[in-house]
Design a protein around this motif. Structure first.
Motif, PDB file in Angstrom:
ATOM      1  N   ALA A 104      22.106  39.398  36.593  1.00  0.00           N
ATOM      2  CA  ALA A 104      20.735  39.029  36.239  1.00  0.00           C
ATOM      3  C   ALA A 104      20.447  37.644  36.786  1.00  0.00           C
ATOM      4  CB  ALA A 104      20.561  39.053  34.731  1.00  0.00           C
ATOM      5  N   HIS A 105      19.275  37.506  37.371  1.00  0.00           N
ATOM      6  CA  HIS A 105      18.816  36.225  37.903  1.00  0.00           C
ATOM      7  C   HIS A 105      17.385  36.029  37.434  1.00  0.00           C
ATOM      8  CE1 HIS A 105      22.342  36.271  40.463  1.00  0.00           C
ATOM      9  NE2 HIS A 105      21.988  37.498  40.862  1.00  0.00           N
ATOM     10  N   GLY A 106      17.222  35.324  36.333  1.00  0.00           N
ATOM     11  CA  GLY A 106      15.896  35.173  35.749  1.00  0.00           C
ATOM     12  C   GLY A 106      15.425  36.516  35.214  1.00  0.00           C
ATOM     13  N   ARG A 107      14.240  36.934  35.635  1.00  0.00           N
ATOM     14  CA  ARG A 107      13.688  38.209  35.182  1.00  0.00           C
ATOM     15  C   ARG A 107      14.003  39.353  36.139  1.00  0.00           C
ATOM     16  NH1 ARG A 107      11.927  39.955  30.991  1.00  0.00           N
ATOM     17  NH2 ARG A 107      10.198  41.055  31.914  1.00  0.00           N
ATOM     18  N   THR A 108      14.814  39.104  37.158  1.00  0.00           N
ATOM     19  CA  THR A 108      15.175  40.141  38.118  1.00  0.00           C
ATOM     20  C   THR A 108      16.627  40.557  37.906  1.00  0.00           C
ATOM     21  OG1 THR A 108      13.625  39.228  39.720  1.00  0.00           O
ATOM     22  CG2 THR A 108      15.295  40.732  40.575  1.00  0.00           C
ATOM     23  N   LEU A 109      16.823  41.861  37.807  1.00  0.00           N
ATOM     24  CA  LEU A 109      18.170  42.406  37.617  1.00  0.00           C
ATOM     25  C   LEU A 109      18.660  43.016  38.921  1.00  0.00           C
ATOM     26  CD1 LEU A 109      17.452  44.330  34.279  1.00  0.00           C
ATOM     27  CD2 LEU A 109      18.323  42.004  34.538  1.00  0.00           C
ATOM     28  N   THR A 110      19.929  42.801  39.212  1.00  0.00           N
ATOM     29  CA  THR A 110      20.554  43.429  40.374  1.00  0.00           C
ATOM     30  C   THR A 110      21.261  44.681  39.879  1.00  0.00           C
ATOM     31  OG1 THR A 110      20.856  41.285  41.416  1.00  0.00           O
ATOM     32  CG2 THR A 110      22.161  43.102  42.284  1.00  0.00           C
ATOM     33  N   VAL A 111      20.970  45.818  40.533  1.00  0.00           N
ATOM     34  CA  VAL A 111      21.531  47.081  40.086  1.00  0.00           C
ATOM     35  C   VAL A 111      22.378  47.713  41.191  1.00  0.00           C
ATOM     36  CG1 VAL A 111      19.686  47.542  38.452  1.00  0.00           C
ATOM     37  CG2 VAL A 111      19.459  48.364  40.785  1.00  0.00           C
ATOM     38  N   GLU A 112      23.266  48.608  40.766  1.00  0.00           N
ATOM     39  CA  GLU A 112      24.085  49.380  41.708  1.00  0.00           C
ATOM     40  C   GLU A 112      24.021  50.837  41.302  1.00  0.00           C
ATOM     41  OE1 GLU A 112      28.300  48.300  39.513  1.00  0.00           O
ATOM     42  OE2 GLU A 112      27.686  47.152  41.263  1.00  0.00           O
ATOM     43  N   ASN A 113      24.122  51.706  42.285  1.00  0.00           N
ATOM     44  CA  ASN A 113      24.015  53.154  42.089  1.00  0.00           C
ATOM     45  C   ASN A 113      25.274  53.679  41.430  1.00  0.00           C
ATOM     46  OD1 ASN A 113      23.650  55.890  42.271  1.00  0.00           O
ATOM     47  ND2 ASN A 113      23.032  55.876  44.419  1.00  0.00           N
ATOM     48  N   PHE A 123      24.868  36.235  23.366  1.00  0.00           N
ATOM     49  CA  PHE A 123      23.727  36.301  24.276  1.00  0.00           C
ATOM     50  C   PHE A 123      22.396  36.306  23.528  1.00  0.00           C
ATOM     51  CE2 PHE A 123      27.095  38.651  26.646  1.00  0.00           C
ATOM     52  CZ  PHE A 123      27.320  37.669  27.601  1.00  0.00           C
ATOM     53  N   LEU A 124      22.360  35.702  22.365  1.00  0.00           N
ATOM     54  CA  LEU A 124      21.172  35.753  21.523  1.00  0.00           C
ATOM     55  C   LEU A 124      19.925  35.271  22.253  1.00  0.00           C
ATOM     56  CD1 LEU A 124      19.955  36.346  18.779  1.00  0.00           C
ATOM     57  CD2 LEU A 124      20.494  34.013  18.117  1.00  0.00           C
ATOM     58  N   ASN A 125      20.000  34.162  22.934  1.00  0.00           N
ATOM     59  CA  ASN A 125      18.849  33.625  23.659  1.00  0.00           C
ATOM     60  C   ASN A 125      18.973  33.828  25.161  1.00  0.00           C
ATOM     61  OD1 ASN A 125      17.490  32.699  21.374  1.00  0.00           O
ATOM     62  ND2 ASN A 125      18.804  30.901  21.283  1.00  0.00           N
ATOM     63  N   GLN A 126      19.808  34.751  25.575  1.00  0.00           N
ATOM     64  CA  GLN A 126      20.011  35.059  26.992  1.00  0.00           C
ATOM     65  C   GLN A 126      19.891  36.564  27.174  1.00  0.00           C
ATOM     66  OE1 GLN A 126      23.808  33.495  28.071  1.00  0.00           O
ATOM     67  NE2 GLN A 126      23.394  31.514  27.185  1.00  0.00           N
ATOM     68  N   ARG A 127      18.695  37.056  26.997  1.00  0.00           N
ATOM     69  CA  ARG A 127      18.499  38.503  27.007  1.00  0.00           C
ATOM     70  C   ARG A 127      18.958  39.138  28.310  1.00  0.00           C
ATOM     71  NH1 ARG A 127      12.997  41.955  26.113  1.00  0.00           N
ATOM     72  NH2 ARG A 127      14.038  43.949  25.879  1.00  0.00           N
ATOM     73  N   GLU A 128      18.678  38.503  29.442  1.00  0.00           N
ATOM     74  CA  GLU A 128      19.058  39.075  30.729  1.00  0.00           C
ATOM     75  C   GLU A 128      20.571  39.246  30.817  1.00  0.00           C
ATOM     76  OE1 GLU A 128      17.231  36.224  30.534  1.00  0.00           O
ATOM     77  OE2 GLU A 128      15.241  37.044  30.927  1.00  0.00           O
ATOM     78  N   ALA A 129      21.320  38.252  30.358  1.00  0.00           N
ATOM     79  CA  ALA A 129      22.782  38.328  30.418  1.00  0.00           C
ATOM     80  C   ALA A 129      23.317  39.434  29.523  1.00  0.00           C
ATOM     81  CB  ALA A 129      23.392  36.985  30.021  1.00  0.00           C
ATOM     82  N   SER A 130      22.619  39.741  28.436  1.00  0.00           N
ATOM     83  CA  SER A 130      23.084  40.802  27.535  1.00  0.00           C
ATOM     84  C   SER A 130      22.889  42.192  28.135  1.00  0.00           C
ATOM     85  CB  SER A 130      22.368  40.717  26.192  1.00  0.00           C
ATOM     86  OG  SER A 130      21.007  41.054  26.328  1.00  0.00           O
TER      87      SER A 130
END
Length: 154
Positions: free
Chosen positions: A142-151, A91-98
């Motif tokens: 992760a979708h672009g600069r937005t992260l989906t989170v769960e409680n 994930f070197l160039n895929q920070r969101e995925a990391s």
């Protein structure tokens, strides 16, 4: 002008073309011009041996150059496709995925599906169900600069 230059230089014109193509590969790397440059080198080497013969006309030279360029490009593509190295940092160039799977604390509450968290030195926009600030969350996607989170609890 070009025809007289090629005639004056003889078989060395292919070597000059090869040097220009290989230098262009260094300036604009893309691993494509190297194969065309290699084809020019081969035609140049054959030209050194056959330059004075009747069979070695410019038609034959250009045809051989075109065929070798295509063949070398296809062989190079196959070589690089079959010899991909696995990396220790996928994930070197895929920070969101990391970030997927990491946990964090909500810095700002999620209201109307939007909020923010801080990971390392970066603020991230998050989306998910409404939660108060201070809630522990896990990053699900992760979708672009937005992260989906769960409680995961407080």
């Amino acid at each position: 002008m070009i025809a007289s230059l090629v005639t004056d230089l003889g078989p060395w014109s292919w070597w000059i073309l090869a040097a220009v193509l290989l230098a262009a590969e260094l300036l604009a790397p893309g691993v494509f011009l190297i194969w065309i440059g290699a084809a020019a080198l081969v035609v140049g080497a054959i030209s050194l041996a056959l330059w004075g013969t009747a069979v070695w006309s410019w038609h034959v030279q250009l045809l051989l150059f075109a065929v070798l360029s295509v063949a070398f490009a296809l062989l190079g593509r196959r070589y690089y496709h079959n010899n991909r190295n696995s990396t220790d940092e996928p994930f070197l160039n895929q920070r969101e995925a990391s970030l997927i799977g990491r946990t964090a604390t909500l810095e700002e509450p999620i209201t109307e599906g939007r909020g923010r968290i801080r990971l390392d030195d970066t603020w991230w926009s998050v989306q998910g169900e409404d939660m108060p600030a201070g809630t522990r969350v896990r990053i699900a996607s992760a979708h672009g600069r937005t992260l989906t989170v769960e409680n995961i609890g407080s």
